[in-house]
Design an enzyme around this catalytic site. Sequence first.
Site, PDB file in Angstrom:
ATOM      1  N   ASP A 191     102.848 -59.050 -59.698  1.00 32.24           N
ATOM      2  CA  ASP A 191     103.315 -58.331 -60.885  1.00 32.24           C
ATOM      3  C   ASP A 191     104.776 -57.965 -60.623  1.00 32.24           C
ATOM      4  O   ASP A 191     105.380 -58.442 -59.635  1.00 32.24           O
ATOM      5  CB  ASP A 191     102.410 -57.123 -61.199  1.00 32.24           C
ATOM      6  CG  ASP A 191     102.614 -55.951 -60.251  1.00 32.24           C
ATOM      7  OD1 ASP A 191     103.342 -56.105 -59.238  1.00 32.24           O
ATOM      8  OD2 ASP A 191     102.046 -54.872 -60.511  1.00 32.24           O
ATOM      9  N   HIS A 192     105.340 -57.119 -61.478  1.00 28.45           N
ATOM     10  CA  HIS A 192     106.748 -56.748 -61.322  1.00 28.45           C
ATOM     11  C   HIS A 192     107.008 -56.016 -60.000  1.00 28.45           C
ATOM     12  O   HIS A 192     108.067 -56.168 -59.408  1.00 28.45           O
ATOM     13  CB  HIS A 192     107.191 -55.881 -62.505  1.00 28.45           C
ATOM     14  CG  HIS A 192     106.287 -54.712 -62.751  1.00 28.45           C
ATOM     15  ND1 HIS A 192     104.997 -54.873 -63.230  1.00 28.45           N
ATOM     16  CD2 HIS A 192     106.453 -53.378 -62.569  1.00 28.45           C
ATOM     17  CE1 HIS A 192     104.416 -53.675 -63.347  1.00 28.45           C
ATOM     18  NE2 HIS A 192     105.284 -52.762 -62.945  1.00 28.45           N
ATOM     19  N   CYS A 244     101.789 -56.875 -55.370  1.00 26.05           N
ATOM     20  CA  CYS A 244     102.104 -55.892 -56.411  1.00 26.05           C
ATOM     21  C   CYS A 244     102.859 -54.760 -55.729  1.00 26.05           C
ATOM     22  O   CYS A 244     103.394 -54.967 -54.633  1.00 26.05           O
ATOM     23  CB  CYS A 244     100.849 -55.431 -57.154  1.00 26.05           C
ATOM     24  SG  CYS A 244      99.585 -54.638 -56.151  1.00 26.05           S
ATOM     25  N   GLY A 245     102.912 -53.587 -56.344  1.00 23.12           N
ATOM     26  CA  GLY A 245     103.669 -52.496 -55.719  1.00 23.12           C
ATOM     27  C   GLY A 245     103.051 -52.070 -54.395  1.00 23.12           C
ATOM     28  O   GLY A 245     103.760 -51.856 -53.408  1.00 23.12           O
ATOM     29  N   THR A 246     101.724 -51.977 -54.384  1.00 25.10           N
ATOM     30  CA  THR A 246     101.021 -51.501 -53.185  1.00 25.10           C
ATOM     31  C   THR A 246     100.134 -52.552 -52.527  1.00 25.10           C
ATOM     32  O   THR A 246      99.663 -52.349 -51.411  1.00 25.10           O
ATOM     33  CB  THR A 246     100.084 -50.339 -53.568  1.00 25.10           C
ATOM     34  OG1 THR A 246      99.171 -50.842 -54.572  1.00 25.10           O
ATOM     35  CG2 THR A 246     100.857 -49.159 -54.135  1.00 25.10           C
ATOM     36  N   GLY A 247      99.827 -53.615 -53.256  1.00 25.59           N
ATOM     37  CA  GLY A 247      98.842 -54.607 -52.794  1.00 25.59           C
ATOM     38  C   GLY A 247      97.425 -54.190 -53.148  1.00 25.59           C
ATOM     39  O   GLY A 247      96.487 -54.988 -53.062  1.00 25.59           O
ATOM     40  N   GLY A 264      95.976 -52.759 -56.167  1.00 23.98           N
ATOM     41  CA  GLY A 264      95.402 -53.173 -57.450  1.00 23.98           C
ATOM     42  C   GLY A 264      95.035 -54.644 -57.427  1.00 23.98           C
ATOM     43  O   GLY A 264      93.996 -55.055 -57.977  1.00 23.98           O
ATOM     44  N   MET A 265      95.858 -55.447 -56.769  1.00 24.97           N
ATOM     45  CA  MET A 265      95.574 -56.884 -56.667  1.00 24.97           C
ATOM     46  C   MET A 265      94.278 -57.105 -55.894  1.00 24.97           C
ATOM     47  O   MET A 265      93.438 -57.934 -56.285  1.00 24.97           O
ATOM     48  CB  MET A 265      96.725 -57.602 -55.956  1.00 24.97           C
ATOM     49  CG  MET A 265      97.994 -57.722 -56.781  1.00 24.97           C
ATOM     50  SD  MET A 265      97.724 -58.740 -58.260  1.00 24.97           S
ATOM     51  CE  MET A 265      99.421 -59.159 -58.681  1.00 24.97           C
ATOM     52  N   HIS A 298      88.004 -62.320 -38.386  1.00 28.21           N
ATOM     53  CA  HIS A 298      86.709 -61.650 -38.583  1.00 28.21           C
ATOM     54  C   HIS A 298      86.169 -61.748 -40.008  1.00 28.21           C
ATOM     55  O   HIS A 298      84.966 -61.870 -40.195  1.00 28.21           O
ATOM     56  CB  HIS A 298      86.830 -60.161 -38.233  1.00 28.21           C
ATOM     57  CG  HIS A 298      87.082 -59.923 -36.777  1.00 28.21           C
ATOM     58  ND1 HIS A 298      86.933 -58.694 -36.186  1.00 28.21           N
ATOM     59  CD2 HIS A 298      87.492 -60.760 -35.776  1.00 28.21           C
ATOM     60  CE1 HIS A 298      87.220 -58.780 -34.891  1.00 28.21           C
ATOM     61  NE2 HIS A 298      87.579 -60.023 -34.625  1.00 28.21           N
ATOM     62  N   ARG A 304      79.260 -64.323 -34.817  1.00 26.72           N
ATOM     63  CA  ARG A 304      78.669 -63.095 -35.385  1.00 26.72           C
ATOM     64  C   ARG A 304      79.355 -62.707 -36.688  1.00 26.72           C
ATOM     65  O   ARG A 304      78.749 -62.072 -37.559  1.00 26.72           O
ATOM     66  CB  ARG A 304      78.728 -61.950 -34.376  1.00 26.72           C
ATOM     67  CG  ARG A 304      80.137 -61.455 -34.051  1.00 26.72           C
ATOM     68  CD  ARG A 304      80.124 -60.453 -32.909  1.00 26.72           C
ATOM     69  NE  ARG A 304      81.431 -59.851 -32.686  1.00 26.72           N
ATOM     70  CZ  ARG A 304      82.432 -60.449 -32.046  1.00 26.72           C
ATOM     71  NH1 ARG A 304      82.290 -61.684 -31.585  1.00 26.72           N
ATOM     72  NH2 ARG A 304      83.594 -59.841 -31.874  1.00 26.72           N
ATOM     73  N   HIS A 305      80.612 -63.118 -36.825  1.00 26.84           N
ATOM     74  CA  HIS A 305      81.340 -62.775 -38.058  1.00 26.84           C
ATOM     75  C   HIS A 305      80.795 -63.556 -39.247  1.00 26.84           C
ATOM     76  O   HIS A 305      80.786 -63.059 -40.367  1.00 26.84           O
ATOM     77  CB  HIS A 305      82.838 -63.027 -37.882  1.00 26.84           C
ATOM     78  CG  HIS A 305      83.406 -62.260 -36.730  1.00 26.84           C
ATOM     79  ND1 HIS A 305      83.442 -60.891 -36.715  1.00 26.84           N
ATOM     80  CD2 HIS A 305      83.929 -62.676 -35.545  1.00 26.84           C
ATOM     81  CE1 HIS A 305      83.966 -60.478 -35.573  1.00 26.84           C
ATOM     82  NE2 HIS A 305      84.265 -61.547 -34.843  1.00 26.84           N
TER      83      HIS A 305
HETATM   84  C1  RB5 Z   1     102.789 -51.041 -61.012  1.00 29.24           C
HETATM   85  O1  RB5 Z   1     103.585 -49.944 -61.276  1.00 29.24           O
HETATM   86  C2  RB5 Z   1     101.849 -50.745 -59.855  1.00 29.24           C
HETATM   87  O2  RB5 Z   1     100.853 -49.869 -60.287  1.00 29.24           O
HETATM   88  C3  RB5 Z   1     101.257 -52.022 -59.328  1.00 29.24           C
HETATM   89  O3  RB5 Z   1     102.278 -52.848 -58.895  1.00 29.24           O
HETATM   90  C4  RB5 Z   1     100.309 -51.894 -58.137  1.00 29.24           C
HETATM   91  O4  RB5 Z   1     100.873 -51.130 -57.119  1.00 29.24           O
HETATM   92  C5  RB5 Z   1      98.934 -51.518 -58.443  1.00 29.24           C
HETATM   93  O5  RB5 Z   1      98.072 -51.402 -57.574  1.00 29.24           O
END
Ligand code: RB5
Length: 158
Positions: free
Chosen positions: A9-10, A66-69, A71-72, A99, A133-134
């Site tokens: 995403d952005h 994404c911003g944090t990884g 949500g993806m 694993h 085992r994994h």
């Molecule tokens: C977008 O602002 C942000 O919410 C998205 O990139 C992501 O971090 C969601 O998990």
Amino acid sequence: MMRIAIGSDHGGYGLKQELLARLKDLPYEWTDFGCDSEESVDYPDYAIEVAQRVAAGEFDRGILLCGTGLGMAITANKVPGIRAATVHDTFSAQATRAHNDSNILTMGGRVVEPDRAEQITRIWLETPFEGGRHARRLKKIEMLEHAVMDSKKAGSAL
Ligand code: RB5
């Protein structure tokens, strides 16, 4: 050659551009499913596209940014057959391949610097699954997926 689907995403767009520029010469086939700018978009749209294609066997692995990884990963893990891992350190990059046999890597463009993300991606792409085992543990996850899908089918028949 390993086929890799990548999407962002952005919030992950800048990191995606960095990774593509830094890793394009490795012996992998990259397909970019967007987004194509820093204009605000909805991360599930990209996660669903990449996750479904990986689950269908069209691609060997996926990378979602994404911003944090987070949500993806939350979205991608709803798709049966997907094991998406959010990774921001090199130890976890190795461990989640060895694993968990993770087939999607997610990272946050607002969390990791490009140098670290490149290191993580290289390790994640190169580390094989250990099996043993994994594999038994992954089988249990797969059984859960089947149980959930079967209960949904039973529910829809009522
Ligand atoms: C977008 O602002 C942000 O919410 C998205 O990139 C992501 O971090 C969601 O998990």
